[in-house]
Write an enzyme that holds these catalytic residues in place. Structure first.
Site, PDB file in Angstrom:
ATOM      1  N   ASP A  34      -9.715   0.498  -4.315  1.00  0.00           N
ATOM      2  CA  ASP A  34      -8.633   0.139  -5.430  1.00  0.00           C
ATOM      3  C   ASP A  34      -9.070  -1.068  -6.256  1.00  0.00           C
ATOM      4  OD1 ASP A  34      -7.426   2.002  -3.659  1.00  0.00           O
ATOM      5  OD2 ASP A  34      -5.610   0.980  -3.391  1.00  0.00           O
ATOM      6  N   ARG A 159       4.070   0.613   0.163  1.00  0.00           N
ATOM      7  CA  ARG A 159       3.101  -0.535  -0.516  1.00  0.00           C
ATOM      8  C   ARG A 159       2.669  -0.228  -1.892  1.00  0.00           C
ATOM      9  NH1 ARG A 159       0.885   3.699   3.049  1.00  0.00           N
ATOM     10  NH2 ARG A 159      -0.768   4.989   2.001  1.00  0.00           N
TER      11      ARG A 159
HETATM   12  N1  DQQ Z   1      -5.642   1.842  -0.864  1.00  0.00           N
HETATM   13  C1  DQQ Z   1      -4.738   2.757  -0.844  1.00  0.00           C
HETATM   14  C2  DQQ Z   1      -3.498   2.269  -1.137  1.00  0.00           C
HETATM   15  C3  DQQ Z   1      -3.525   0.887  -0.067  1.00  0.00           C
HETATM   16  C4  DQQ Z   1      -5.099   0.440  -0.093  1.00  0.00           C
HETATM   17  C5  DQQ Z   1      -5.123   3.609  -2.143  1.00  0.00           C
HETATM   18  C6  DQQ Z   1      -5.723   0.223   1.003  1.00  0.00           C
HETATM   19  O1  DQQ Z   1      -2.203   2.598  -0.923  1.00  0.00           O
HETATM   20  O2  DQQ Z   1      -2.610  -0.232  -0.743  1.00  0.00           O
HETATM   21  O3  DQQ Z   1      -6.316   4.031  -2.011  1.00  0.00           O
HETATM   22  O4  DQQ Z   1      -6.969  -0.087   0.926  1.00  0.00           O
END
Ligand code: DQQ
Length: 473
Positions: A34, A159
């Site tokens: 991300d 999150r």
């Molecule tokens: N990637 C997810 C999120 C998290 C992150 C989405 C973890 O929910 O915070 O791709 O690498």
């Protein structure tokens, strides 16, 4: 904290890889997911990203960091945030956002720990930087700033953060899901960024329609509406809702997919100094883990895209105009094109053909080719990868989306080919991005595609594109 990792030295080592994009952002090596903490700070654009510096697979998640003067050319900076052993983020520094707290650059991220049974604990954490170029970050010593998710609900995750200030009060949204119900977004408020009060859920989906858990919620104003983007588990695509945000509750009025090409996920947007809403998304790979490990890298950012409100309530999207600085040799003749790094603007007159469009990354004998085809009767725009690669192990299923045109409306395909990435924008209405891995070094051609009839260009412009890295890499 300034942390260096083995990956940061090796951008030039991978530069010759024929599948590695040249003008899409990706880390020097290893794993990216991300985009995080997007912000324009003292005039410079900052792109943080979920990064595993140790392997080209997801794990050991840090925040990588790059900086740009123009949104297009990037310079690697040291890793911004790393897990701290024995702390609330010892198992990962997951996604979050950046914002300006009265002149202090601040990020809110998800610190990941584990409970006694090994289950993940996800809690909001703060860090600040006093550097002009945001290189060194200090984590708030009393992290986390919220001790636990709201009680009384069986939650699937807590999150990913979006923070803003409104009438002197800080607000943040956090992604979650309620078991058996659907994805949801929690809203919190705070006077000081450190003490947070749970307000309510701004919006909750139906798990049968929009998934179980909403990752990476991004809520922002666009024109006279609000937009909420979420990446639902298990849909493996990003949804957007256009609607109203009143009394801190979001009411969706229109729903769509941000990019239905099959590889786009977890986008983040921000407002730059020009007032534009700019978004980057993560593109994952279309090949298996052994191929990723052999390559030494995995994961690419999309090009910067500008989001725009549209009169039909859909989410308008265009590539950032700064990308034009990458244009090099121009031609309007298809037979003159031999490149794996291209920008193409093809405007088609309305046609009676059952399909029309372009083929890219074509081998001279047609044994490799990727089809971008529009069916005017159904309005279906598709990318067909059946013959994208002679390599059998790569993904090849088709993807598509509806692009409904008025009877006399031209179709403009704005296509960016960058080695293994193909981004297609159609009339600023829709976007499809795919991954392809042609095996032949001479799969560099572009051809007209028509079925059951002819197609005619109103305009056709093609440019070879330069690398965003100096020296090229
Ligand atoms: N990637 C997810 C999120 C998290 C992150 C989405 C973890 O929910 O915070 O791709 O690498």
């Amino acid at each position: 904290m300034v942390s260096t990792a083995p990956g940061l030295a090796s951008r030039s080592l991978l530069a010759a890889d024929p599948h590695r994009p040249r003008y899409h952002f990706l880390p020097p090596s290893n794993w990216l997911n991300d985009p995080n903490g997007l912000i324009q700070w003292q005039g410079q654009y900052h792109l943080f990203y979920q990064y595993n510096p140790f392997a080209p697979v997801w794990g050991s998640i840090h925040w990588g960091h790059a900086i740009s003067d123009d949104l297009v050319h990037w310079r690697d900076l040291p890793i911004a945030l790393a897990p701290t052993p024995g702390s609330v983020d010892e198992f990962g520094v997951f996604s979050g956002c950046a914002f300006n707290n009265d002149g202090v650059a601040t990020v809110m991220y998800t610190g990941v720990g584990k409970d006694a049974d090994g289950a993940r604990i996800e809690l909001p954490c703060l860090a600040t930087s006093a550097d002009d170029d945001l290189v060194r970050w200090q984590k708030y010593p009393s992290n986390p700033v919220i001790a636990a998710p709201p009680s009384g609900l069986e939650l699937l995750g807590f999150r990913d953060h979006g923070v803003w200030k409104e009438d002197g009060t800080w607000y943040q949204v956090i992604g979650s899901g309620i078991r058996g119900v659907g994805g949801t977004v929690f809203l919190y408020r705070s006077a000081d960024l450190v003490h947070w009060e749970h307000v309510h859920q701004i919006c909750t989906g139906d798990r049968n329609q929009t998934g179980d858990m909403w990752e990476c919620p991004d809520l922002f104003r666009l024109g006279d509406k609000h937009v909420l983007m979420v990446s639902p588990i298990p849909l493996r695509k990003t949804l957007y809702f256009v609607g109203s945000f009143r009394e801190h509750r979001f009411e969706p009025q229109h729903q769509g997919v941000v990019d239905d090409g099959g590889y786009f996920y977890a986008p983040q947007s921000f407002t730059d100094d020009l007032g534009r809403r700019i978004v980057f998304g993560w593109l994952w790979e279309g090949r298996d883990e052994s191929a990723q490990r052999a390559a030494g890298w995995a994961g690419v950012m999309t090009l910067p895209r500008v989001l725009m409100p549209r009169s039909d309530a859909a989410l308008g999207v265009e590539p950032a105009p700064e990308l034009r600085t990458l244009r090099r040799r121009h031609t309007s003749k298809l037979e003159e094109v031999h490149s794996a790094a291209l920008e193409i603007v093809a405007e088609f007159l309305p046609s009676q053909a059952t399909q029309y469009g372009l083929k890219v990354r074509c081998a001279p004998d047609g044994s490799e080719q990727t089809l971008i085809a529009y069916d005017p009767r159904s309005g279906w725009l598709s990318i067909d990868r059946e013959h994208s690669s002679l390599e059998k192990s790569v993904q090849r299923e088709p993807h598509g989306t509806h692009v409904n045109l008025a009877p006399d409306e031209n179709l403009t395909l704005h296509i960016f080919v960058d080695h293994s990435v193909v981004e297609v924008y159609a009339n600023s209405k829709a976007c499809l991005t795919t991954r392809i891995y042609p095996r032949r070094a001479d799969s560099l051609g572009v051809e007209l595609l028509t079925r059951d009839g002819s197609a005619h260009f109103q305009n056709l412009d093609m440019w070879e594109m330069s690398s965003i890295w100096q020296p090229a890499g």
